[in-house]
Design a protein around this motif. Structure first.
Motif, PDB file in Angstrom:
ATOM      1  N   PHE A 141       3.121   0.067 -17.174  1.00 37.39           N
ATOM      2  CA  PHE A 141       4.182  -0.185 -16.205  1.00 37.39           C
ATOM      3  C   PHE A 141       3.554  -0.896 -15.015  1.00 37.39           C
ATOM      4  O   PHE A 141       2.463  -0.521 -14.571  1.00 37.39           O
ATOM      5  N   VAL A 142       4.255  -1.900 -14.497  1.00 42.06           N
ATOM      6  CA  VAL A 142       3.832  -2.590 -13.285  1.00 42.06           C
ATOM      7  C   VAL A 142       4.962  -2.478 -12.276  1.00 42.06           C
ATOM      8  O   VAL A 142       6.100  -2.879 -12.563  1.00 42.06           O
ATOM      9  N   GLY A 143       4.667  -1.907 -11.116  1.00 43.97           N
ATOM     10  CA  GLY A 143       5.640  -1.819 -10.038  1.00 43.97           C
ATOM     11  C   GLY A 143       5.417  -2.940  -9.050  1.00 43.97           C
ATOM     12  O   GLY A 143       4.272  -3.303  -8.756  1.00 43.97           O
ATOM     13  N   ARG A 144       6.522  -3.493  -8.541  1.00 38.22           N
ATOM     14  CA  ARG A 144       6.464  -4.617  -7.613  1.00 38.22           C
ATOM     15  C   ARG A 144       7.295  -4.316  -6.377  1.00 38.22           C
ATOM     16  O   ARG A 144       8.208  -3.500  -6.414  1.00 38.22           O
ATOM     17  N   VAL A 145       7.004  -5.008  -5.293  1.00 35.26           N
ATOM     18  CA  VAL A 145       7.752  -4.859  -4.047  1.00 35.26           C
ATOM     19  C   VAL A 145       9.101  -5.559  -4.217  1.00 35.26           C
ATOM     20  O   VAL A 145       9.152  -6.732  -4.603  1.00 35.26           O
ATOM     21  N   ARG A 146      10.171  -4.834  -3.921  1.00 34.18           N
ATOM     22  CA  ARG A 146      11.510  -5.414  -3.963  1.00 34.18           C
ATOM     23  C   ARG A 146      11.856  -6.015  -2.605  1.00 34.18           C
ATOM     24  O   ARG A 146      11.335  -5.587  -1.580  1.00 34.18           O
ATOM     25  N   ASP A 147      12.789  -6.952  -2.614  1.00 32.23           N
ATOM     26  CA  ASP A 147      13.221  -7.568  -1.356  1.00 32.23           C
ATOM     27  C   ASP A 147      14.478  -6.907  -0.800  1.00 32.23           C
ATOM     28  O   ASP A 147      15.029  -7.353   0.202  1.00 32.23           O
ATOM     29  N   LEU A 148      14.904  -5.816  -1.452  1.00 33.29           N
ATOM     30  CA  LEU A 148      16.093  -5.099  -1.017  1.00 33.29           C
ATOM     31  C   LEU A 148      15.885  -3.615  -1.277  1.00 33.29           C
ATOM     32  O   LEU A 148      15.439  -3.227  -2.363  1.00 33.29           O
ATOM     33  N   ASN A 149      16.168  -2.767  -0.294  1.00 29.41           N
ATOM     34  CA  ASN A 149      16.070  -1.324  -0.461  1.00 29.41           C
ATOM     35  C   ASN A 149      17.125  -0.660   0.417  1.00 29.41           C
ATOM     36  O   ASN A 149      17.251  -0.992   1.593  1.00 29.41           O
ATOM     37  N   GLU A 150      17.865   0.250  -0.184  1.00 28.59           N
ATOM     38  CA  GLU A 150      18.914   0.978   0.528  1.00 28.59           C
ATOM     39  C   GLU A 150      19.891   0.031   1.212  1.00 28.59           C
ATOM     40  O   GLU A 150      20.360   0.283   2.321  1.00 28.59           O
ATOM     41  N   GLY A 151      20.165  -1.104   0.561  1.00 28.28           N
ATOM     42  CA  GLY A 151      21.114  -2.063   1.083  1.00 28.28           C
ATOM     43  C   GLY A 151      20.580  -3.000   2.144  1.00 28.28           C
ATOM     44  O   GLY A 151      21.304  -3.861   2.642  1.00 28.28           O
ATOM     45  N   ASP A 152      19.307  -2.864   2.507  1.00 26.89           N
ATOM     46  CA  ASP A 152      18.716  -3.692   3.554  1.00 26.89           C
ATOM     47  C   ASP A 152      17.698  -4.667   2.971  1.00 26.89           C
ATOM     48  O   ASP A 152      16.983  -4.348   2.017  1.00 26.89           O
ATOM     49  N   THR A 153      17.607  -5.832   3.586  1.00 28.46           N
ATOM     50  CA  THR A 153      16.603  -6.817   3.210  1.00 28.46           C
ATOM     51  C   THR A 153      15.227  -6.300   3.611  1.00 28.46           C
ATOM     52  O   THR A 153      15.031  -5.808   4.725  1.00 28.46           O
ATOM     53  N   VAL A 154      14.272  -6.391   2.699  1.00 25.32           N
ATOM     54  CA  VAL A 154      12.887  -5.995   2.966  1.00 25.32           C
ATOM     55  C   VAL A 154      12.053  -7.265   3.024  1.00 25.32           C
ATOM     56  O   VAL A 154      12.027  -8.051   2.075  1.00 25.32           O
ATOM     57  N   THR A 155      11.379  -7.469   4.157  1.00 27.07           N
ATOM     58  CA  THR A 155      10.558  -8.668   4.335  1.00 27.07           C
ATOM     59  C   THR A 155       9.076  -8.401   4.111  1.00 27.07           C
ATOM     60  O   THR A 155       8.287  -9.326   4.003  1.00 27.07           O
ATOM     61  N   GLY A 156       8.704  -7.126   4.044  1.00 26.77           N
ATOM     62  CA  GLY A 156       7.315  -6.760   3.807  1.00 26.77           C
ATOM     63  C   GLY A 156       7.179  -5.256   3.730  1.00 26.77           C
ATOM     64  O   GLY A 156       8.116  -4.504   4.015  1.00 26.77           O
ATOM     65  N   MET A 157       5.991  -4.835   3.341  1.00 24.44           N
ATOM     66  CA  MET A 157       5.714  -3.412   3.200  1.00 24.44           C
ATOM     67  C   MET A 157       4.256  -3.159   3.554  1.00 24.44           C
ATOM     68  O   MET A 157       3.395  -4.009   3.316  1.00 24.44           O
ATOM     69  N   PHE A 158       4.005  -1.998   4.119  1.00 29.48           N
ATOM     70  CA  PHE A 158       2.629  -1.579   4.389  1.00 29.48           C
ATOM     71  C   PHE A 158       2.437  -0.203   3.776  1.00 29.48           C
ATOM     72  O   PHE A 158       3.203   0.720   4.057  1.00 29.48           O
ATOM     73  N   LEU A 159       1.435  -0.086   2.908  1.00 33.00           N
ATOM     74  CA  LEU A 159       1.129   1.182   2.246  1.00 33.00           C
ATOM     75  C   LEU A 159      -0.165   1.752   2.795  1.00 33.00           C
ATOM     76  O   LEU A 159      -1.190   1.068   2.828  1.00 33.00           O
ATOM     77  N   GLU A 160      -0.097   3.009   3.215  1.00 35.00           N
ATOM     78  CA  GLU A 160      -1.271   3.746   3.662  1.00 35.00           C
ATOM     79  C   GLU A 160      -1.542   4.857   2.662  1.00 35.00           C
ATOM     80  O   GLU A 160      -0.653   5.267   1.921  1.00 35.00           O
ATOM     81  N   HIS A 161      -2.777   5.360   2.686  1.00 33.80           N
ATOM     82  CA  HIS A 161      -3.116   6.482   1.809  1.00 33.80           C
ATOM     83  C   HIS A 161      -4.198   7.323   2.453  1.00 33.80           C
ATOM     84  O   HIS A 161      -4.745   6.970   3.495  1.00 33.80           O
ATOM     85  N   TYR A 162      -4.466   8.441   1.829  1.00 32.78           N
ATOM     86  CA  TYR A 162      -5.489   9.378   2.292  1.00 32.78           C
ATOM     87  C   TYR A 162      -6.684   9.209   1.362  1.00 32.78           C
ATOM     88  O   TYR A 162      -6.700   9.788   0.268  1.00 32.78           O
ATOM     89  N   PRO A 163      -7.698   8.395   1.752  1.00 33.48           N
ATOM     90  CA  PRO A 163      -8.835   8.138   0.860  1.00 33.48           C
ATOM     91  C   PRO A 163      -9.510   9.429   0.401  1.00 33.48           C
ATOM     92  O   PRO A 163      -9.655  10.378   1.157  1.00 33.48           O
ATOM     93  N   GLY A 164      -9.891   9.440  -0.842  1.00 28.36           N
ATOM     94  CA  GLY A 164     -10.515  10.620  -1.423  1.00 28.36           C
ATOM     95  C   GLY A 164      -9.464  11.555  -1.994  1.00 28.36           C
ATOM     96  O   GLY A 164      -9.511  11.893  -3.172  1.00 28.36           O
ATOM     97  N   MET A 165      -8.525  11.970  -1.176  1.00 29.41           N
ATOM     98  CA  MET A 165      -7.457  12.840  -1.661  1.00 29.41           C
ATOM     99  C   MET A 165      -6.548  12.093  -2.634  1.00 29.41           C
ATOM    100  O   MET A 165      -6.101  12.661  -3.632  1.00 29.41           O
ATOM    101  N   THR A 166      -6.282  10.831  -2.359  1.00 30.78           N
ATOM    102  CA  THR A 166      -5.408  10.047  -3.232  1.00 30.78           C
ATOM    103  C   THR A 166      -6.004   9.965  -4.633  1.00 30.78           C
ATOM    104  O   THR A 166      -5.327  10.258  -5.622  1.00 30.78           O
ATOM    105  N   GLU A 167      -7.261   9.597  -4.733  1.00 29.04           N
ATOM    106  CA  GLU A 167      -7.910   9.478  -6.035  1.00 29.04           C
ATOM    107  C   GLU A 167      -7.957  10.821  -6.754  1.00 29.04           C
ATOM    108  O   GLU A 167      -7.746  10.888  -7.975  1.00 29.04           O
ATOM    109  N   LYS A 168      -8.217  11.876  -6.012  1.00 33.74           N
ATOM    110  CA  LYS A 168      -8.261  13.220  -6.603  1.00 33.74           C
ATOM    111  C   LYS A 168      -6.889  13.609  -7.158  1.00 33.74           C
ATOM    112  O   LYS A 168      -6.791  14.191  -8.237  1.00 33.74           O
TER     113      LYS A 168
END
Length: 149
Positions: free
Chosen positions: A33-60
């Motif tokens: 499966f490949v997930g991609r950024v959509r240009d629409l979410n909850e009825g609103d136009t999406v122009t970009g996205m920023f993803l953060e994570h918790y290094p170490g915990m995420t991989e675990k």
């Protein structure tokens, strides 16, 4: 074999698929499966996205999800690649791929991993819209998908 990567750089679907198949004569099924950024979410136009994570915990956490899937199905290879940082509409976000001797196990295992990744993995998503930035919570449909397992 299990490979988990959390990275800013894009990934090659072909490279990930090849990694599942290379020197693998035991498995007759490969599902990804490949997930991609959509240009629409909850009825609103999406122009970009920023993803953060918790290094170490995420991989675990991703390791734990993969281990649970392997416990349930005969999955010989699992590859999970998740991007973080700034992304644009149509950019790839995630690759989840599995191989198994049988297609049913491969389909179920890949979907299980993706369903639990959406609800358990410590990623935080901020969308940019013409009205401003907003943090996005997990969807109730993601929790429903997780609960079916």
């Amino acid at each position: 074999m299990l490979e988990i990567r959390v990275q800013q750089d894009d990934f090659s679907v072909q490279r990930e698929y090849d990694g599942l198949c290379r020197e693998n004569t035991d498995d007759g099924a490969v599902v990804f499966f490949v997930g991609r950024v959509r240009d629409l979410n909850e009825g609103d136009t999406v122009t970009g996205m920023f993803l953060e994570h918790y290094p170490g915990m995420t991989e675990k956490t991703l390791q734990s999800i993969a281990d649970e899937a392997r416990h349930r199905w005969p999955l010989n290879r699992i590859r999970i690649v998740h991007r973080v940082g700034a992304l644009n509409p149509s950019d790839q976000i995630v690759f989840v791929g599995v191989s198994s001797p049988h297609r049913g196990a491969a389909f179920d295992g890949a979907q299980y991993i993706m369903d639990f990744l959406k609800t358990r993995a410590p990623f935080w998503k901020k969308e940019s819209t013409p009205e401003g930035d907003r943090w996005v919570d997990a969807r109730s449909s993601d929790t429903e998908q997780e609960n079916r397992w």
